[in-house]
Design a protein around this motif. Sequence first.
Motif, PDB file in Angstrom:
ATOM      1  N   CYS A  17      17.757  16.038 -14.035  1.00 40.25           N
ATOM      2  CA  CYS A  17      16.885  14.878 -14.278  1.00 40.25           C
ATOM      3  C   CYS A  17      15.738  14.922 -13.283  1.00 40.25           C
ATOM      4  CB  CYS A  17      17.674  13.588 -14.080  1.00 40.25           C
ATOM      5  SG  CYS A  17      18.279  13.392 -12.381  1.00 40.25           S
ATOM      6  N   SER A  19      13.778  12.749 -10.384  1.00 40.02           N
ATOM      7  CA  SER A  19      14.092  11.623  -9.506  1.00 40.02           C
ATOM      8  C   SER A  19      13.135  11.608  -8.334  1.00 40.02           C
ATOM      9  CB  SER A  19      15.542  11.711  -8.991  1.00 40.02           C
ATOM     10  OG  SER A  19      15.824  10.587  -8.167  1.00 40.02           O
ATOM     11  N   GLU A 195      21.352  12.835  -3.956  1.00 38.65           N
ATOM     12  CA  GLU A 195      20.790  13.504  -5.152  1.00 38.65           C
ATOM     13  C   GLU A 195      21.834  13.524  -6.270  1.00 38.65           C
ATOM     14  OE1 GLU A 195      18.847  17.904  -5.141  1.00 38.65           O
ATOM     15  OE2 GLU A 195      20.731  17.426  -6.154  1.00 38.65           O
ATOM     16  N   GLN A 196      21.946  14.604  -7.012  1.00 37.73           N
ATOM     17  CA  GLN A 196      22.762  14.586  -8.234  1.00 37.73           C
ATOM     18  C   GLN A 196      24.142  15.196  -7.986  1.00 37.73           C
ATOM     19  OE1 GLN A 196      21.418  12.646 -10.393  1.00 37.73           O
ATOM     20  NE2 GLN A 196      19.607  12.648  -9.074  1.00 37.73           N
ATOM     21  N   THR A 200      27.395  10.818  -8.640  1.00 38.60           N
ATOM     22  CA  THR A 200      26.115  10.235  -9.071  1.00 38.60           C
ATOM     23  C   THR A 200      25.779  10.690 -10.490  1.00 38.60           C
ATOM     24  OG1 THR A 200      25.326  10.146  -6.797  1.00 38.60           O
ATOM     25  CG2 THR A 200      23.654  10.051  -8.522  1.00 38.60           C
ATOM     26  N   SER A 201      26.049  11.967 -10.780  1.00 37.44           N
ATOM     27  CA  SER A 201      25.824  12.447 -12.142  1.00 37.44           C
ATOM     28  C   SER A 201      26.736  11.720 -13.126  1.00 37.44           C
ATOM     29  CB  SER A 201      26.065  13.956 -12.201  1.00 37.44           C
ATOM     30  OG  SER A 201      25.166  14.618 -11.315  1.00 37.44           O
ATOM     31  N   ARG A 204      25.147   8.366 -13.768  1.00 35.06           N
ATOM     32  CA  ARG A 204      23.984   8.520 -14.654  1.00 35.06           C
ATOM     33  C   ARG A 204      24.433   8.775 -16.094  1.00 35.06           C
ATOM     34  NH1 ARG A 204      18.488   9.858 -13.297  1.00 35.06           N
ATOM     35  NH2 ARG A 204      17.991   9.458 -11.102  1.00 35.06           N
ATOM     36  N   GLN A 360      20.040   5.228  -8.366  1.00 37.72           N
ATOM     37  CA  GLN A 360      19.805   6.283  -9.357  1.00 37.72           C
ATOM     38  C   GLN A 360      19.986   5.726 -10.773  1.00 37.72           C
ATOM     39  OE1 GLN A 360      19.700   9.959  -8.759  1.00 37.72           O
ATOM     40  NE2 GLN A 360      19.998  10.010  -6.550  1.00 37.72           N
TER      41      GLN A 360
END
Length: 393
Positions: A17, A19, A195-196, A200-201, A204, A360
Amino acid sequence: EGQVFTYDPGFTSTAACDSTITFIDGDKGELLHRGYPIDQLASESHYLEVCYLLLYGDLPSAEALEDFENRVTNHTMLHEQMMNFFRGFRRDGHPMAIMTGVVGAMSAFYHDSTDISDEWQREVASIRLIAKMPTIAAYAYKYSIGQPFVYPRNDLDYASNFLRMCFAVPAEDYEVNPILSRAMDRIFTLHADHEQNASTSTVRLAGSSGANPFACIAAGIACLWGPAHGGANQACLEMLEEIGSVDRIPEFIERAKDKSDPFRLMGFGHRVYKNHDPRATVMKESADEVLSLLGVENNPKLQVAKELERIALEDDYFVSKKLFPNVDFYSGIILEAMGFPTSMFTPIFALSRTVGWISQWKEMIGDPTQKIGRPRQLYKGEPMRDYVNVEDR
Ligand code: SDX
């Protein structure tokens, strides 16, 4: 000013993605939150200011920071009916199981901030999650040790409130040790966003379907629990306990190198960092400072951890595979010295990371072009074939 971070096409083609929140350069060991290096934020800022930075994109003015801190402080209490929810768990249940359940249940208790199409509801849900996670984590701990819940107080800062909710008992006064409070706040900051990463992924991907923010954060907590991710801080301290003394380190170094042995050096290695994890550097300095201020600088686990790091970083296997201590290597030593059981290490990671997850999520939901996530696969199964009745098999 105007510097543009670019990667060769190969990298961008695999980016999950866009960001603007966190930037990691794994080769340099750099971690920036909205452009600010993590070591400066850890030493100069404090967690709620970093929360503001991650959520809104820049450092706040004094009045904006005061307003934000007041909004968080005034949302730290849980709906009283949620106490029944805690009491439905077995006392020996892991606090991460309780956090996953209770945060998911917030969708029912706070359904007035679950309409993701309403920007104000998204904002309220974000503040509620950041404000209530320490209370939920503290209550999960208190429940597991059979002690009464200690309500949050509005005259304490975020970290002091959490420490008091965990360690105070109604039968006596409790004064928060400022050394522990500063160390706790720094640990929150070091875990705020990254970050990802896997959790966190997960947030999302869950959020891309339009699920409400409480359900998405519950999914992130579940993912973080794994020992390869946020569960590594608990696993690392258990590993240091198993090693026990520096003379046993070579035995475990060899086991970590043996592919037939499932043992891995917990708190070591990282998918992205191939130089060093800047958070581990700050965490190691903090471990030295906190343990010496507490008068336990000779803690055997700290000695084993430092010697293990020294030996591993001179070993060709770890050097060639670019394996260095990560954020989880020293954090557990500090948390244990503060009085937390290992079962509370990952819940503390989860409450710290909530701001990263929700920042996020907000960034994604706020993008009108975003679509539901739909990863594809490389199919390696059977080619098409006709059904065979059971009597003919
Ligand atoms: C976190 O993504 C994030 O940003 C996560 C995180 C965040 O803030 O959100 O930073 C938090 O999860 C930190 C990581 C915590 N986990 C641990 O400390 C568990 C122990 N570490 C490993 O399980 C491992 O290092 C991972 C899971 C962190 C990364 O695994 P990878 O991606 O497989 O590591 P790699 O590709 O860099 O490994 C290269 C090689 C492999 O061997 P080969 O297949 O090349 O022969 O190194 C080996 C790995 O087997 N290896 C290890 C090792 N970590 C990797 N060998 C021994 N001990 C280890 N710890």
